[in-house]
Design a protein around this motif. Structure first.
Motif: not given
Length: 259
Positions: A11-25, A192-195, A215-222
């Motif tokens: 959890v916590g990747g680009i896809g999840l953050e993008a879903v949250r962003t579009f729901r907020q919109l 996934m990239a944490e380690e 390093v970018s954050l998922p929200v930057d991409v979303a």
């Protein structure tokens, strides 16, 4: 309606953050997952559908179910899924099975998704066609290559420089205002990239040619996905590779020599 295709296993990747962003919109969102629904389960008003993107019938069923369960055909398809085999293996030593599986997921999967999406778009109403667009999630690996991950780099490059410019010319025969673009991040601070990102020396090498030095954050991409998806903000942006990489200009071939 927006649909996100994701194979993220944590959890916590680009896809999840993008879903949250579009729901907020205020968008109606369908989220695809392969085997692990993760935190998608906790999000309200999000339709979650399982499918194996390597399987033709499964992908066709995914688009049909998305239309049935979320009140109409998909208008914006975000192709975010992908695998990055963690073993460092050069082409000379790579097993054929690894190469075939990476391309099956990362390239054949997007082909099947886009084909099913475009077929459904043929019968969509004008309002859906006017907002139609496909957004691939590429990678700096597709632009600069990535030693010991040639399977991943080849698949991302094919999306960015093969399918994106091809489909931006094809989609308009179905939807005259349809668009196709690719949003391409570098390293992103996902679970996934944490380690990997705990290795300070690795991060220094990864950012050596990046002016912003972060390093970018998922929200930057979303956020960038949302901007590209908007016909108001990006209605004349088509066939583009949009790098979300802090200005990265290349890779160091070898670790810096000790002083």
């Amino acid at each position: 309606m927006f649909m996100f295709s994701s194979l993220e296993q944590q959890v916590g990747g680009i896809g999840l953050e993008a879903v949250r962003t579009f729901r907020q919109l205020g968008a109606r969102v369908t989220a695809h997952y392969n085997s692990n629904i993760g935190e998608l389960r906790t999000l309200e008003d999000v339709t979650c559908i399982q499918a194996d993107v390597r399987d033709e019938a499964s992908v066709d069923r995914l688009l049909q179910q998305a239309a049935e369960q979320n009140g109409g055909p998909v208008s914006v398809l975000v192709v975010n899924h992908g695998i990055w085999p963690s073993n460092n293996t050069g082409i000379a030593d790579m097993e054929l099975g690894q190469w075939q599986n990476t391309l099956a997921v990362n390239l054949t999967g997007p082909f099947l998704l886009c084909r099913a999406y475009l077929r459904a778009l043929r019968n969509a109403d004008v309002a859906v066609k006017d907002t139609a667009n496909i957004i691939f999630i590429g990678s700096t690996a597709g632009k600069f290559g990535e030693a010991n991950h040639g399977d991943y780099a080849a698949s991302k490059s094919a999306l960015m420089y093969g399918l994106t410019p091809t489909l931006k010319n094809e989609i308009v025969s179905i939807a005259p205002r349809g668009r196709v673009n690719s949003v391409n991040p570098g390293w992103v601070a996902t679970p996934m990239a944490e380690e990997t990102l705990k290795d300070t020396a690795f991060v220094e090498r990864a950012l050596a040619t990046t002016p912003l030095q972060k390093v970018s954050l998922p929200v930057d991409v979303a956020t960038q996905i949302a901007v590209v998806a908007s016909p108001v903000l990006s209605g004349h942006i088509n066939g583009m590779n949009i790098m979300v990489d802090g200005g990265m200009e290349g890779r160091l071939l070898f670790p810096p020599k000790a002083q």
